[in-house]
Enzyme design. Structure first.
Site, PDB file in Angstrom:
ATOM      1  N   GLU A  48      70.742  14.260  78.964  1.00 43.15           N
ATOM      2  CA  GLU A  48      69.690  13.260  79.125  1.00 43.15           C
ATOM      3  C   GLU A  48      69.399  12.628  77.777  1.00 43.15           C
ATOM      4  O   GLU A  48      69.195  13.331  76.783  1.00 43.15           O
ATOM      5  CB  GLU A  48      68.409  13.944  79.613  1.00 43.15           C
ATOM      6  N   ASP A  58      54.900  12.538  79.281  1.00 47.22           N
ATOM      7  CA  ASP A  58      55.394  13.409  78.211  1.00 47.22           C
ATOM      8  C   ASP A  58      54.282  14.035  77.398  1.00 47.22           C
ATOM      9  O   ASP A  58      53.272  13.396  77.080  1.00 47.22           O
ATOM     10  CB  ASP A  58      56.316  12.613  77.288  1.00 47.22           C
TER      11      ASP A  58
END
Lengths: 259, 394
Positions: A47, A58
C-alpha cells in the site's frame, strides 16, 4: 474480475497468508528503497499512501508522515513519476483521500496510477454510494477499488460492500482510526461477516501492529495490513534493512500460522 | 414550463443540494449517518418532538429573540436596518437552536454522550449547556490556537461539566477540531452522537442543522410582518460553515429578498475556493491545485474555516444568494460602530456582516434599502481580543 483480485486469489490458492505493508509516499529520499525492501522480504502487495492535508481516517503516525511528505512537496504526479522508475514485482495499491484524486481529475488520476502498475485504490472517505464516478474512471484501466467493512457495518450492508469491493475486502479490525495499538479487536467477527457472503480475499487492517497480532488475524482471514507500526519506524529513521527485518518478522509469523 | 425552483427544501436522497453535499465518510461512520437520517426524519415528523424543541427553546433558550430596529446605525448609513437578536439567545448566540435540537435527538436515539467541535467556542459552550440540561456526557474538540484565543470559553465549557480536548494537529483551528472530532467519533459511534455545529459535514448534518436553525428566519419573517416592514430588501448574515446564515435565509429563500452571506476574507470559500471534498461533503473549499486544503486565517475563530456548508455552495451557484468577503481590517471598526451607535457589542463573526453594510451603504445599497441583519452572537467572548488588537494599533 480485476487483475489485482486474480493475483491475490492466486496467493491464497498457494496456501499463503498475504502480508501488505503500508508506506507513505515521499516521506524521505529513500522511500522507494523501503518499498523495494518490503517486496524483497516477502510482501504480497504494497500500500502506498498519497498524502492529504486532512486525513480523517488516520491517527497521529500517518498524520505526521503525511505532513512530512507534503512539506517535501509530494504530489500525485511526483509519486507517479518516482514509481515509474521501479518494478517491485508485487501489486501496488494506493491509499488516499478523495479530494486528491478529484483534483488530479478522476480519469487522469486513474490513468496515471495504472501506468505505473498501481492495481488498486483504497479511498477511505469514498463509500460505495459515492463512488460511481471514480469506479467508471478506474474500469478502463483495470484499477480495483477496495472497500472497507467496519465493525459497525450491519450484515445487509456487509453484503453490498463485499459485492462491490475489488481485489480484496478490507476488514477493519477495530472501531478506530489507523495507528491504534490496543489488543483484542473485532477483526474476527468482521472477517466472518464478509466470508459469510463472499469469497473475495479478506485482509485485516487497523489494529494489527505486531507479528503476534498478525498471526492471530491470519487465523481468520486471508492476510493482514500493517501501516502505522511500520511508518513510525520509518519516521524514526529506519533503513531499508530495518524495513526488510520488520517485514520478515511478519512473514515468518504468517507462514508459521499456516503450517 | 418548469415550476419555479423552491429553495432550501429537503436535499435529494443522496443528501445533495444540486452538485453539493453528499456523504463522503469512512465506512465506520456510514451506519451512524444513515441511522441519524432515519432518526431525524422520524423526530421531525413527530409533533411531540417538534413541540418539545420549541418549548425548550422558549423556556430555556430565550426564544423568540426580538427584532430590533437599529435607528442610529440606519441614519448613519442611510439604510433601514433591523437586527434579529440571536445575541440575546441563551449562551449568547444562535448556536443554542441547533444544540437543543441535536441533544433532544441524541436522547431520543438513546445515546448518553455527545462530542462536538468548536472554533470560537460558541458551539462548544452551547453543546456543553444543552448536554448539561439533559445529563449527557460531553467532550469538545477545540484547536489549540483557539483554546488560547478563547480561554474564557474553555473555562465556561468546563464549568458546564464538559471536557475540552485541545487539538494540536494541522493549523490547530476549527478545521482540525472537525478532523479530530470525526476521528474520535469512529471510536465511540455506538453510544455517542457527534453534535456538529454548522450546516456542514456529511448528509444529513447540513440539512438537520439548517432545519433546527430555520426558526431564526421563520420568527424574523413573522416579526417583520408584524412590524409592518414586510419582506426586507436584503437579508445579511456572516458565514463560516454558515449555520446562522442558513437559519435566517430559510425564512426568506422563496421571497424577493436579496440574500447576502459574508465570509472572512481569509476563509472565503465561495469567493476564492473551488469545488472539493472535505469533512464528508462536496462543497467549495480553499485548497491548492493538488487538492490539499489550505489554512484559513481570520481574526474571528468562528469564521476560520476553509470550507462552507454545501447548501450555501449551491445557493451561490444557483445565484439565489451572493457571498462577499470582509477583511480583518474592516471588522474591528464595524464592531466599534455598532457598539457606539446601538449599545450592542457584536461577536467578531457578526461584525463581518455589519462591515459589509458599512462598505456597501450608498453604493450597492441604495438609500432607504431595508435590511435584515442576523445579529448572530454577542461580543463578550471577544472583548479581550479586541482590546489587544486596539492596543496594538494605537
Amino acid at each position: 474480475m480485476t487483475g489485482l483480485e486474480v493475483t491475490l486469489r492466486a496467493v491464497r490458492h498457494r496456501g499463503r497468508r498475504a502480508f501488505v505493508p503500508y508506506f507513505m509516499a515521499g516521506t524521505s529520499n529513500e522511500w522507494l528503497r523501503h518499498v523495494e525492501a518490503a517486496a524483497n522480504a516477502g510482501a504480497d502487495a504494497i500500500e502506498i499512501g498519497l498524502p492529504f492535508s486532512d486525513p480523517m481516517m488516520d491517527g497521529v503516525v500517518i498524520q505526521e508522515a503525511a505532513k512530512r511528505s507534503l512539506d517535501r512537496g509530494t504530489t500525485l504526479a511526483s509519486v507517479v513519476g518516482e514509481l515509474a522508475s521501479v518494478d517491485v514485482g508485487v501489486p501496488l495499491v494506493v491509499m488516499t483521500y478523495y479530494n486528491v484524486l478529484l483534483h488530479g481529475g478522476l480519469e487522469r488520476s486513474a490513468a496515471m496510477l495504472a501506468q505505473v502498475n498501481v492495481r488498486g485504490a483504497i479511498v477511505p472517505d469514498l463509500p460505495p454510494e459515492e463512488s460511481s464516478e471514480w469506479s467508471s474512471a478506474c474500469a478502463p484501466h483495470d484499477l480495483a477499488t477496495i472497500y472497507l467493512v467496519a465493525p459497525s457495518t450491519p450484515n445487509e450492508r456487509v453484503a453490498m460492500v463485499a459485492q462491490r469491493t475489488q481485489g480484496f475486502c478490507y476488514a477493519q479490525g477495530r472501531m478506530a482510526v489507523t495507528g491504534t495499538t490496543s489488543e483484542e479487536g473485532d477483526g474476527a467477527s468482521v472477517a466472518a461477516a464478509i466470508r459469510a457472503v463472499s469469497d473475495v480475499p479478506v485482509y485485516v487492517g487497523i489494529g494489527v501492529s505486531t507479528p503476534e497480532q498478525a498471526q492471530r488475524a491470519a487465523s481468520y482471514s486471508d492476510g493482514v495490513i500493517v501501516g502505522s507500526a511500520l511508518v513510525r519506524r520509518i519516521l524514526d529513521g529506519a533503513t531499508p534493512n530495518d524495513v526488510e527485518d520488520f517485514v520478515r518478522s511478519f512473514r515468518r509469523a504468517l507462514d508459521a500460522s499456516h503450517e | 414550463m418548469n415550476a419555479p425552483e423552491v429553495f432550501m427544501d429537503k436535499p435529494d436522497a443522496s443528501g445533495r443540494f444540486g452538485d453539493f453535499g453528499g456523504r463522503f465518510v469512512p465506512e465506520a461512520l456510514m451506519t451512524a449517518c444513515l441511522e441519524l437520517e432515519v432518526a431525524f426524519n422520524d423526530a421531525w415528523n413527530d409533533d411531540a418532538f417538534v413541540q418539545e424543541f420549541y418549548d425548550v427553546l422558549h423556556t430555556f433558550g430565550g426564544r423568540p429573540t426580538p427584532v430590533t430596529e437599529l435607528s442610529r446605525l440606519s441614519r448613519h448609513l442611510g439604510l433601514r436596518i433591523y437586527a434579529k437578536r440571536e445575541d440575546l439567545a441563551h449562551t449568547g448566540s444562535h448556536k443554542i437552536n441547533n444544540v437543543v435540537g441535536q441533544t433532544l435527538l441524541t436522547k431520543r436515539m438513546g445515546k448518553p454522550r455527545v462530542i462536538a467541535e468548536t472554533g470560537a467556542g460558541q458551539h462548544g459552550v452551547a453543546t456543553a449547556t444543552a448536554a448539561a440540561r439533559l445529563g449527557l456526557s460531553c467532550t469538545v474538540y477545540m484547536g489549540e490556537l483557539d483554546t488560547q484565543r478563547q480561554a474564557l470559553n474553555v473555562f465556561r465549557m468546563e464549568l458546564l461539566g464538559a471536557t475540552v480536548v485541545p487539538v494540536t494537529s494541522g493549523s490547530k483551528t476549527l478545521k482540525d477540531a472537525v478532523n479530530e472530532a470525526m476521528r474520535e467519533w469512529v471510536t465511540c459511534v455506538k453510544d455517542t452522537h457527534y453534535c456538529l455545529g454548522s450546516v456542514m459535514g456529511p448528509h444529513p448534518f447540513p440539512w438537520i442543522v439548517r432545519e433546527f436553525q430555520s426558526i431564526i428566519g421563520r420568527e424574523a419573517s413573522r416579526q417583520l410582518t408584524e412590524m409592518g416592514v414586510g419582506t426586507p430588501d436584503v437579508v445579511v448574515a456572516c458565514v463560516g460553515g454558515g449555520s446562522n446564515a442558513a437559519g435566517i435565509f430559510a425564512g426568506f429563500a422563496n421571497t424577493d429578498a436579496r440574500l447576502v452571506g459574508v465570509e472572512a476574507a481569509g476563509g472565503a470559500a465561495i469567493a476564492t475556493g473551488s469545488p472539493g471534498v472535505l469533512h464528508g461533503m462536496r462543497s467549495m473549499l480553499i485548497q491548492d491545485e493538488f487538492g490539499q486544503i489550505e489554512e484559513a486565517h481570520s481574526v474571528s475563530a468562528g469564521l476560520d474555516y476553509p470550507g462552507i456548508g454545501p447548501e450555501h455552495a449551491y445557493l451561490a451557484k444557483a445565484h439565489r444568494a451572493q457571498y462577499e468577503a470582509i477583511g480583518d481590517d474592516e471588522v474591528i471598526p464595524a464592531l466599534q460602530l455598532l457598539s457606539e451607535l446601538e449599545g450592542i457589542v457584536p461577536a467578531l463573526e457578526t461584525a463581518h456582516a455589519v462591515a459589509w453594510l458599512i462598505r456597501e451603504a450608498g453604493t450597492t445599497l441604495a438609500p432607504g434599502t431595508s435590511v435584515l441583519l442576523n445579529l448572530s452572537g454577542r461580543g463578550d467572548k471577544d472583548v479581550a481580543q479586541v482590546r489587544e488588537i486596539l492596543r496594538g494599533a494605537s
